[in-house]
Design a protein around this motif. Structure first.
Motif: not given
Length: 227
Positions: A72-80
């Motif tokens: 989930i945090l990776s998705c937030l960093l990638l903003k997608a």
């Protein structure tokens, strides 16, 4: 990408599968051995072991939970939400969580934890090196990656100018806090020992060296929007 004499080419399907299996096995066997020796696991595995010790729940459950949050945090960093990436990470996580539980149980049942302390420490340090090599391979391959390793890889190149040592220490600070919190609550601590400190301070260095020396022709392949 595979770098041959300065010329980069895409990996073949066979190369991708072979490198992935090698990276997964290095990582899972290394982590399983660190648990079995009880001389200090990698911080995330150690914190999962301490949560397991405190609650009686399976270590695999906590390892899976960590990975799910990291995805989930990776998705937030990638903003997608990159669904192939997320599903791949969760697939890796599921396989990894099951394998590490089986491996640690296997080596524990075969008496690794009963060996003299010096031998357990040697095995533990070798296991930590195996983990670093496995992480290096799967991070460069960027095929299917453990969510925690994916998150560390993202922060490494997004915030720390590619410095694996700093990124790894920042990543490991969280599970170290969890382990010591469980110690404060329960009065006992497991899987935290000399090897944990070695992993905390030096696994990033192992990854950096492995990037050059272990399957050295395999280049980093990051799927970052800003690259």
């Amino acid at each position: 990408m595979y770098n041959e004499n300065g010329q980069k080419r895409p990996l073949t399907s066979w190369e991708t599968a072979r490198f992935f299996i090698v990276g997964l096995l290095f990582n899972a066997v290394g982590n399983g051995l660190t648990v079995a020796t009880n001389m200090g696991s990698a911080p995330w595995t150690a914190s999962a072991a301490n949560l397991s010790n405190a609650t009686g729940w399976s270590i695999s459950l906590f390892l899976f939970s960590y990975g799910f949050i990291a995805a989930i945090l990776s998705c937030l960093l990638l903003k997608a939400i990159d669904w192939p990436r997320v599903l791949g990470n969760l697939t890796f996580l599921l396989a990894f969580s099951v394998i590490i539980g089986l491996v640690s149980s296997f080596f524990t049942a075969h008496g690794v934890g009963q060996l003299p302390m010096l031998w357990r420490l040697i095995i533990d340090i070798i296991a930590i090196i195996l983990v670093g090599c496995g992480v290096s391979i799967t991070q460069r391959l960027q095929f299917i990656l453990h969510p925690l390793d994916d998150l560390t890889n993202l922060t490494r190149f997004m915030f720390f100018n590619g410095n694996a040592g700093i990124a790894q220490i920042v990543n490991f600070a969280i599970p170290m806090v969890i382990s010591f919190a469980m110690w404060a609550i329960t009065g006992s601590i497991v899987a935290v020992n000399i090897g944990t400190l070695v992993s905390f301070f030096f696994q990033g260095l192992v990854i950096s060296i492995a990037d050059q020396r272990v399957i050295g022709h395999l280049d980093h392949k990051l799927s970052l929007a800003n690259q």
